[in-house]
Design an enzyme around this catalytic site. Sequence first.
Site, PDB file in Angstrom:
ATOM      1  N   GLY A   1       1.304  -0.969  -0.043  1.00 15.70           N
ATOM      2  CA  GLY A   1      -0.102   0.106   0.233  1.00 15.70           C
ATOM      3  C   GLY A   1       0.243   1.049   0.039  1.00 15.70           C
ATOM      4  O   GLY A   1       2.194   1.432   0.127  1.00 15.70           O
TER       5      GLY A   1
ATOM      6  N   CYS B   1       5.370  -5.902   1.108  1.00 14.76           N
ATOM      7  CA  CYS B   1       5.717  -4.402   1.389  1.00 14.76           C
ATOM      8  C   CYS B   1       5.135  -3.532   2.616  1.00 14.76           C
ATOM      9  O   CYS B   1       5.484  -3.916   3.925  1.00 14.76           O
ATOM     10  CB  CYS B   1       5.245  -4.288  -0.089  1.00 14.76           C
ATOM     11  N   TYR B   2       3.794  -3.081   2.408  1.00 16.72           N
ATOM     12  CA  TYR B   2       3.118  -2.259   3.573  1.00 16.72           C
ATOM     13  C   TYR B   2       2.948  -3.477   4.334  1.00 16.72           C
ATOM     14  O   TYR B   2       2.750  -3.019   5.569  1.00 16.72           O
ATOM     15  CB  TYR B   2       2.222  -1.740   3.290  1.00 16.72           C
TER      16      TYR B   2
ATOM     17  N   HIS C   1       7.663  -7.193  -3.547  1.00 17.32           N
ATOM     18  CA  HIS C   1       6.590  -7.614  -4.007  1.00 17.32           C
ATOM     19  C   HIS C   1       6.378  -9.161  -4.805  1.00 17.32           C
ATOM     20  O   HIS C   1       6.989  -9.395  -5.937  1.00 17.32           O
ATOM     21  CB  HIS C   1       5.763  -6.629  -5.109  1.00 17.32           C
TER      22      HIS C   1
ATOM     23  N   GLU D   1       3.996 -10.457  -6.569  1.00 14.45           N
ATOM     24  CA  GLU D   1       3.218 -10.472  -6.751  1.00 14.45           C
ATOM     25  C   GLU D   1       3.295 -10.983  -8.551  1.00 14.45           C
ATOM     26  O   GLU D   1       3.012 -10.645  -9.470  1.00 14.45           O
ATOM     27  CB  GLU D   1       1.772 -10.320  -6.650  1.00 14.45           C
TER      28      GLU D   1
ATOM     29  N   ASP E   1     -18.280 -10.382 -21.422  1.00 20.63           N
ATOM     30  CA  ASP E   1     -19.345 -10.804 -19.784  1.00 20.63           C
ATOM     31  C   ASP E   1     -20.349 -11.364 -19.848  1.00 20.63           C
ATOM     32  O   ASP E   1     -20.838 -12.328 -19.188  1.00 20.63           O
ATOM     33  CB  ASP E   1     -18.526  -9.955 -19.574  1.00 20.63           C
TER      34      ASP E   1
ATOM     35  N   LYS F   1     -11.838 -11.410 -16.090  1.00 20.78           N
ATOM     36  CA  LYS F   1     -10.260 -11.023 -17.441  1.00 20.78           C
ATOM     37  C   LYS F   1     -10.826 -12.615 -17.387  1.00 20.78           C
ATOM     38  O   LYS F   1     -11.771 -13.190 -18.457  1.00 20.78           O
ATOM     39  CB  LYS F   1     -10.840 -10.355 -17.620  1.00 20.78           C
TER      40      LYS F   1
END
Length: 526
Positions: free
Chosen positions: A55, A82-83, A183, A185, A241, A382
């Site tokens: 964050g 991180c944060y 990070h 990710e 969608d 998605k």
Amino acid sequence: MLEDKILVLDFGSQYTQLIARRVRENNVYSEIFPYNTPFEKIRNFDPKGIILSGGPSSVYGKGAPIPDLKIFDLGVPILGICYGMQLMAHMLGGKVAKAAKREYGRAELIIDDNSDLFSGIPPHPPLTKGGSRGGELRTIVWMSHGDRIEKYPAGFTPIAHTENSPVAAMANRKRQFYALQFHPEVVHTEKGREIIRNFVFRICGSKPVWTMKSFIETAKKEIREKVGNRRVVCGISGGVDSAVTAVLVHEAIGDALTCIFVDNGVLRQDEAKKVEGMLKKSFHMKIKYVDASGRFLKKLKGIKDPERKRKIIGNEFIRVFEEEAMKIKNVNFLAQGTLYPDVIESTSFKGPSATIKSHHNVGGLLKKMKLKLIEPLRELFKDEVRVLGHELGMPDEVINRHPFPGPGLAIRCISDITKTRLDILRKADVIVLEEIRAAGLYDKIWQVFAVLLPVKSVGVMGDERTYDNVIAVRAVTSVDGMTADWAQIPYDVLGKISNRIINEVRGVNRVVYDISSKPPSTIEWE
Ligand code: XMP
């Protein structure tokens, strides 16, 4: 749902959604909750593990987001990123301070302990000249932080460092708390996927049972239970969608679903036919095709302002849809293709400022007709919707479609919208798409389309001087439509597109290629 779940608490990082996706890639279900979710809700969710996202805040900053301290007593493993790491240190009795040197971007991580979180990461060839020692476990990670841990909390030990961060990762094995300064990710962290996998499986002990097959079965059951013997209506637009929503609901309740396809007069060529054909032929669905093009075009006559075009189309859509839906007896539900990013945007850390983005604003409809919503995709990203579509047997052509805006060609027919101008645009658009597909570029591009400009230019055809329209070709690459770059389409493909449009589309004597990125431009011209 009975499967193991990993909870991601969101502290406002731009990568929060990515964390949940990385977990799900391992067939383990993951959901994102805002950082200030009441503890009861977190406990009831029954997570197998918790990940605290990064964050932009500093733990000592005014109004820093702080979660309920009780999460640390839940008895489940926690990974702070991180944060999230600074927060763990701060809340569990350590000390965080401004780093002497802020670290952004690529950094070399030296692993000091590879017994669990970093398990299976092979030694990296030394990268720094003279600095590395043979056999060290080194890997490239992506940093983005201004604070660092100065004193780690009781029970923690450092498990990795970088040149600038003596504690780039720490662990309290007894309580199964882990924290990373970088990070895992993002794709730039070379072994990020392995690190997340280690947390999810080795540390949390999750089982990889969340698959699209299991998702479909659960979703079908839930839809059936909710609907009972009533009826559902679903608006389809040609987009992925809404088509996947319709097919999934149809699988669950069959003919109790009626789909409505509204032709608003600003669709691409043969759009309605293609979508209707696919859903009717392959899936035997009930589809009401409503040709409302005349109504829409009448309302759009003389309108030049893009936002007014959008409003008119949105409002008229609701009117037409409502009229048609009212004709269906015993209809109680509206199925809609809301996706997880839309859901999180409206509830997460960022607060309710970003309202749920629905393809068409149907809020009024729900109230007036007292319809309840069915949103079977609201937990999916998605790319997962595409996998789901595949699993449901939908053709690639539908699943891999480029996004198409609700206001359609109205915002690509710059300035005045007339039938003649729309026809020119449609013909040019077909050629653009045909040539991009023929060159094998369609799946590499986020969106590609033609735009009809409101200027005329001089040309010469044969021996005659012409004074005709200009078509702009727009093609962009993007991950989410938020930022985009113009696509570097080979000159010969552009040449073919230009030749064909000028030769085949009457009323066009010039084609230009748009080489603007977003920002500062946008993808659409209006
Ligand atoms: P821009 O032009 O803002 O577009 O860079 C970003 C993405 O959003 C789509 N877009 C819309 N979609 N209704 C929609 O449903 C709209 O009014 C609208 N305007 C833009 C655009 O096609 C791109 O994918």
